[in-house]
Design a protein around this motif. Structure first.
Motif, PDB file in Angstrom:
ATOM      1  N   ILE A  44       0.847  -1.198   0.000  1.00 51.39           N
ATOM      2  CA  ILE A  44       0.000   0.000   0.000  1.00 51.39           C
ATOM      3  C   ILE A  44       0.885   1.252   0.000  1.00 51.39           C
ATOM      4  CG2 ILE A  44      -1.657   1.366   1.361  1.00 51.39           C
ATOM      5  CD1 ILE A  44      -2.970  -0.868  -0.261  1.00 51.39           C
ATOM      6  N   GLY A  45       1.990   1.223   0.736  1.00 55.83           N
ATOM      7  CA  GLY A  45       2.938   2.342   0.698  1.00 55.83           C
ATOM      8  C   GLY A  45       3.466   2.559  -0.708  1.00 55.83           C
ATOM      9  N   HIS A  46       3.823   1.475  -1.372  1.00 52.25           N
ATOM     10  CA  HIS A  46       4.288   1.569  -2.763  1.00 52.25           C
ATOM     11  C   HIS A  46       3.196   2.147  -3.651  1.00 52.25           C
ATOM     12  CE1 HIS A  46       5.648   0.533  -6.762  1.00 52.25           C
ATOM     13  NE2 HIS A  46       4.648  -0.319  -6.895  1.00 52.25           N
ATOM     14  N   LEU A  47       1.946   1.749  -3.430  1.00 51.76           N
ATOM     15  CA  LEU A  47       0.848   2.277  -4.235  1.00 51.76           C
ATOM     16  C   LEU A  47       0.595   3.754  -3.948  1.00 51.76           C
ATOM     17  CD1 LEU A  47      -1.621  -0.742  -4.280  1.00 51.76           C
ATOM     18  CD2 LEU A  47      -0.170   0.098  -6.148  1.00 51.76           C
ATOM     19  N   SER A  52       1.434   9.176  -6.075  1.00 50.88           N
ATOM     20  CA  SER A  52       2.108  10.472  -5.988  1.00 50.88           C
ATOM     21  C   SER A  52       2.871  10.786  -7.274  1.00 50.88           C
ATOM     22  CB  SER A  52       3.067  10.464  -4.793  1.00 50.88           C
ATOM     23  OG  SER A  52       3.888  11.592  -4.785  1.00 50.88           O
ATOM     24  N   ASN A  53       3.642   9.841  -7.745  1.00 45.46           N
ATOM     25  CA  ASN A  53       4.424  10.047  -8.963  1.00 45.46           C
ATOM     26  C   ASN A  53       3.529  10.191 -10.192  1.00 45.46           C
ATOM     27  OD1 ASN A  53       7.572   9.770  -8.729  1.00 45.46           O
ATOM     28  ND2 ASN A  53       6.678   8.501  -7.130  1.00 45.46           N
ATOM     29  N   ASN A  54       2.510   9.366 -10.282  1.00 44.13           N
ATOM     30  CA  ASN A  54       1.639   9.415 -11.455  1.00 44.13           C
ATOM     31  C   ASN A  54       0.709  10.625 -11.442  1.00 44.13           C
ATOM     32  OD1 ASN A  54       2.260   7.156 -13.321  1.00 44.13           O
ATOM     33  ND2 ASN A  54       2.126   6.049 -11.397  1.00 44.13           N
ATOM     34  N   HIS A  55       0.369  11.104 -10.273  1.00 49.30           N
ATOM     35  CA  HIS A  55      -0.422  12.331 -10.175  1.00 49.30           C
ATOM     36  C   HIS A  55       0.291  13.445 -10.944  1.00 49.30           C
ATOM     37  CE1 HIS A  55      -2.004  15.751  -7.405  1.00 49.30           C
ATOM     38  NE2 HIS A  55      -2.700  15.692  -8.512  1.00 49.30           N
ATOM     39  N   GLN A  56       1.554  13.624 -10.646  1.00 50.76           N
ATOM     40  CA  GLN A  56       2.337  14.668 -11.323  1.00 50.76           C
ATOM     41  C   GLN A  56       2.426  14.401 -12.824  1.00 50.76           C
ATOM     42  OE1 GLN A  56       6.039  15.744  -9.370  1.00 50.76           O
ATOM     43  NE2 GLN A  56       5.307  14.733  -7.521  1.00 50.76           N
ATOM     44  N   ARG A  57       2.607  13.151 -13.197  1.00 52.56           N
ATOM     45  CA  ARG A  57       2.725  12.810 -14.619  1.00 52.56           C
ATOM     46  C   ARG A  57       1.421  13.107 -15.354  1.00 52.56           C
ATOM     47  NH1 ARG A  57       5.400   6.964 -13.207  1.00 52.56           N
ATOM     48  NH2 ARG A  57       7.548   7.673 -12.905  1.00 52.56           N
ATOM     49  N   PHE A  58       0.283  12.737 -14.752  1.00 52.29           N
ATOM     50  CA  PHE A  58      -1.008  12.944 -15.408  1.00 52.29           C
ATOM     51  C   PHE A  58      -1.321  14.430 -15.571  1.00 52.29           C
ATOM     52  CE2 PHE A  58      -2.643   8.663 -13.506  1.00 52.29           C
ATOM     53  CZ  PHE A  58      -1.827   7.962 -14.375  1.00 52.29           C
ATOM     54  N   VAL A  59      -0.900  15.245 -14.624  1.00 51.34           N
ATOM     55  CA  VAL A  59      -1.106  16.689 -14.750  1.00 51.34           C
ATOM     56  C   VAL A  59      -0.168  17.254 -15.813  1.00 51.34           C
ATOM     57  CG1 VAL A  59      -0.872  18.922 -13.574  1.00 51.34           C
ATOM     58  CG2 VAL A  59      -2.001  17.007 -12.402  1.00 51.34           C
ATOM     59  N   ARG A  60       1.104  16.922 -15.716  1.00 46.10           N
ATOM     60  CA  ARG A  60       2.087  17.480 -16.654  1.00 46.10           C
ATOM     61  C   ARG A  60       1.811  17.080 -18.094  1.00 46.10           C
ATOM     62  NH1 ARG A  60       6.034  16.564 -12.088  1.00 46.10           N
ATOM     63  NH2 ARG A  60       6.449  18.681 -11.378  1.00 46.10           N
ATOM     64  N   ALA A  61       1.317  15.876 -18.298  1.00 44.40           N
ATOM     65  CA  ALA A  61       1.034  15.401 -19.659  1.00 44.40           C
ATOM     66  C   ALA A  61      -0.007  16.267 -20.357  1.00 44.40           C
ATOM     67  CB  ALA A  61       0.564  13.957 -19.626  1.00 44.40           C
TER      68      ALA A  61
END
Length: 177
Positions: A44-47, A52-61
């Motif tokens: 769950i920590g990894h998820l 967190s990482n994908n949140h930034q990617r989805f916004v930046r994309a």
């Protein structure tokens, strides 16, 4: 199950598994299936880290033409953050809230941006189901890939969880460009 957009699917999955996850005791969530495997707390920590990482990617994309994003050292992230020492209920609640935020972001990403063809990407390095370098993909595919990654790990924690990856497995989003 009907094919759903990744945001609605993510919301449905998150809310449906929350009670199952909260049924674990802190002790059960601490247990590793093997010395070299993550415990449910670490998964769950990894998820959370993935969210967190994908949140930034989805916004930046949405405001750049390519989908080239920095990766992260997932094993080190899990170790550094000491997820084993966290309360299980707090981890689950954080995971739920982060994924509800991602669901909201996915739902409200304009279709013309999520389905825009992108050939310059590094999904051959950072995606769960990797796309060859130079092959056309989309933010929609990357969002579906995120959901598939999440379901992969939920299957590790919840053995009875039946992952439904119809759209993912059929490359629905990739073929629809």
């Amino acid at each position: 199950m009907n094919r759903k957009d990744p945001g609605r699917l993510l919301r449905e999955i998150t809310l449906s598994v929350k009670p199952q996850l909260l049924a674990f005791t802190d002790t059960e969530a601490f247990q590793k299936p093997a010395a070299d495997k993550w415990s449910p707390k670490e998964i769950i920590g990894h998820l959370i880290d993935s969210a967190s990482n994908n949140h930034q990617r989805f916004v930046r994309a949405q405001f750049k033409r390519d989908m080239i994003f920095e990766g992260y050292k997932q094993e080190k992230w899990v170790i550094i953050q000491h997820y084993q020492k966290r309360s299980w209920n707090e981890l689950v609640e954080m995971w739920v809230q982060y994924n509800l935020q991602l669901s909201h972001l996915m739902i409200y990403t304009p279709r013309e941006l999520s389905w825009r063809p992108v050939s310059e990407h590094n999904l051959h390095q950072i995606a769960f189901k990797r796309i060859p370098a130079g092959e056309v993909t989309s933010l929609a595919y990357f969002m579906v890939d995120y959901v598939a990654h999440l379901e992969h790990h939920l299957c590790q924690i919840l053995p009875d969880y039946q992952a439904v990856l119809e759209a993912y497995e059929n490359n629905f989003y990739i073929k629809s460009i």
